[in-house]
Design a protein around this motif. Structure first.
Motif: not given
Length: 300
Positions: A129-137, A139-149, A269-271
């Motif tokens: 969840v935090q990765q999605i927010q950070a991507l949109k803002a 703050r990060i370029d790519i995320g690796f997580g476990r949850l489908r959102l 996860s990517r933008r």
């Protein structure tokens, strides 16, 4: 509230004397006192007790002081790193990740990117969840997580599905077996992370709920390592992705489940719609090799 107000407060909290604090800050004492009073009004709390012998931090003031020091240290570090990156002409590339993916192939991706001379790599531990927010803002370029959102601004790619395992305390009745979900439901369960939600905790709860199984949650932990520590302390059992079995921790046994189809994904996860930078292209190429290694069995 401005950064200078936080700096004023920290100096006053360290000196516990407005006259000395003002001298260190190279300002007059009355304006410093007004700034501290305004800060207290904005917070709605009293930060200092004012007595004949000088100032003393209140309990709230002590808490605010400790955390303000961390904020200012982070700001100073960020400013220094920004200037360093500008001087070196390196491209910043930030990766968000949940801890459980770091026991697999993610370190190989990091190692590959670190070999590029023109890349400044940063790693940030974040829930999906935090990765999605950070991507949109940004703050990060790519995320690796476990949850489908589902978010219109972010695309998620399933790299592969990973079997779930049960982490048990040593000597547990199910040790050495391949228990079913029904058997696991008979024992207290430890969930992680407790916050923020939704998270893997909700995924695990849903797995039991869909099978009509009632469970007892004995404890919720914010971090996986804490959850494993609770398992070793015989507080309960927990479900973890297969890669976590690489964590050799005293007092814990890992067992596969009878239901082989019970898995949890590793998601990238990517933008959405963003033209990939040269660094992102390199990251994608490395990921493609790592995923193929996993799918072909060359990497467990």
């Amino acid at each position: 509230m401005e950064l200078r107000h936080l700096r004023y407060f920290c100096v006053a909290a360290k000196e516990l004397n407005m006259t000395r604090a003002a001298a260190k800050l190279h300002i007059a004492q009355p304006p410093l006192t007004r700034q501290i009073n305004n800060l207290e009004k904005e917070l709605g709390v009293r930060l200092f007790d004012r007595g004949p012998r000088g100032l003393a931090l209140t309990a709230a003031g002590q808490f605010f002081y400790e955390h303000t020091l961390q904020i200012l240290e982070k700001v100073d570090t960020t400013v220094a790193d920004t200037r360093r990156i500008a001087r070196s002409h390196r491209q910043l590339f930030s990766i968000g990740f949940v801890p459980s993916v770091f026991y697999g192939q993610l370190p190989l991706l990091v190692r590959g990117l670190r070999q590029k001379d023109d890349v400044e790599l940063t790693l940030v531990e974040l829930t999906t969840v935090q990765q999605i927010q950070a991507l949109k803002a940004g703050r990060i370029d790519i995320g690796f997580g476990r949850l489908r959102l589902d978010d219109p601004e972010v695309e998620q790619e399933v790299l592969f599905e990973e079997p779930l395992m049960a982490a048990l305390p040593k000597g547990h009745p199910l040790e050495g077996t391949t228990p079913s979900m029904a058997q696991l439901a008979e024992y207290p369960l430890i969930l992680f992370p407790a916050t923020p939600r939704p998270s893997m905790a909700d995924t695990v709860l849903g797995m039991f709920r869909r099978r009509g199984l009632k469970i007892t949650v004995s404890q919720e932990a914010n971090e996986m390592q804490t959850a494993l520590g609770l398992v070793a302390s015989e507080m309960g059992i927990t479900l973890v992705p297969e890669q976590v079995k690489r964590v050799q921790r005293d007092g814990i046994s890992y067992v596969y489940l009878a239901e082989k189809h019970i898995t949890i994904p590793i998601l990238c996860s990517r933008r959405r719609g963003e033209v990939p930078s040269p660094v992102m292209q390199e990251a994608n190429a490395i990921l493609e090799v790592l995923v193929e290694n996993r799918r072909s069995g060359r990497y467990p």
